[in-house]
Design an enzyme around this catalytic site. Sequence first.
Site, short mmCIF file in Angstrom:
data_model
loop_
_atom_site.label_atom_id
_atom_site.label_comp_id
_atom_site.label_asym_id
_atom_site.label_seq_id
_atom_site.Cartn_x
_atom_site.Cartn_y
_atom_site.Cartn_z
N TYR A 1 46.63 67.29 11.24
CA TYR A 1 45.68 67.15 10.14
C TYR A 1 44.24 67.09 10.67
O TYR A 1 43.35 67.77 10.14
CB TYR A 1 45.98 65.88 9.34
CG TYR A 1 45.00 65.61 8.22
CD1 TYR A 1 45.01 66.39 7.07
CD2 TYR A 1 44.05 64.60 8.33
CE1 TYR A 1 44.11 66.17 6.04
CE2 TYR A 1 43.15 64.36 7.30
CZ TYR A 1 43.18 65.14 6.17
OH TYR A 1 42.27 64.92 5.17
N SER B 1 36.79 64.85 6.84
CA SER B 1 37.37 63.52 6.95
C SER B 1 36.82 62.80 8.16
O SER B 1 36.51 63.42 9.19
CB SER B 1 38.90 63.61 7.08
OG SER B 1 39.46 62.34 7.33
#
Length: 248
Positions: free
Chosen positions: A140, A127
């Site tokens: 995360y 990501s």
Amino acid sequence: MPTALITGCSSGFGLETARLFLDRGWDVVATMRKPREDVLPASDRLKVLALDVTDAASIERAVADAGAIDVLVNNAGIGWLNPLEGTPIPTAREIFETNTLGTMAMTQAGIPQMRERGSGVIVNVTSTVTLKPLHLLSVYTASKAAVNAFTECLALELEPFGVRARIVLPGRAPETRFGDNARARMTAGIPEAYADIAQGVFASWAQDSLVTRPLDVAEGVWRAATDPNCPMHLPAGADAVAQAAALQ
């Protein structure tokens, strides 16, 4: 024909990546926790398998059933947005078990045949949140940043055996089920002290004109899998490309 095994194919990036590889003539092993063959076009080049990347027995069965794998795409993951203070440690463990250790376990299972054959590619989907610090994403981001560091070192380990490892970094993808599922998890249990910060984060998302489409990520994975000169880190999506360029 070469074969790609792709994790997390029930929706979003994984589903679009499986479609793209099928469209371009590859054999595809599409894995998901609960197999659904109706989400992909019928093809004699498609095999749909059950796979839970947090379960060692499930990984062993899926890799054995898949047979020879030329490209492994570690796409399966879960999202989370909450401050550390609002993240139960069991939830943090769940996120790392899937996003980080699940990727490592799948990679470990796929390496031997590639090493023995002297060829293969491992593509890890992480990501762009790993590119700079962002509010409410400490847990995360840590799970994905660990995969980035893991992949960089893995590439060095595997290079002598003719096996490549690359990273695809998607941006924000509001149109995927991953985003929907993550949003439901995100809005649960944000501590009151962080409410203003969370409101600001959600407001900034509403103003974003650049986002990532599943096809952007599928194309990024395709390039990582098929282009030996692909860079180690490949942003995928208009917002991802813009963010990476801004940091150069």
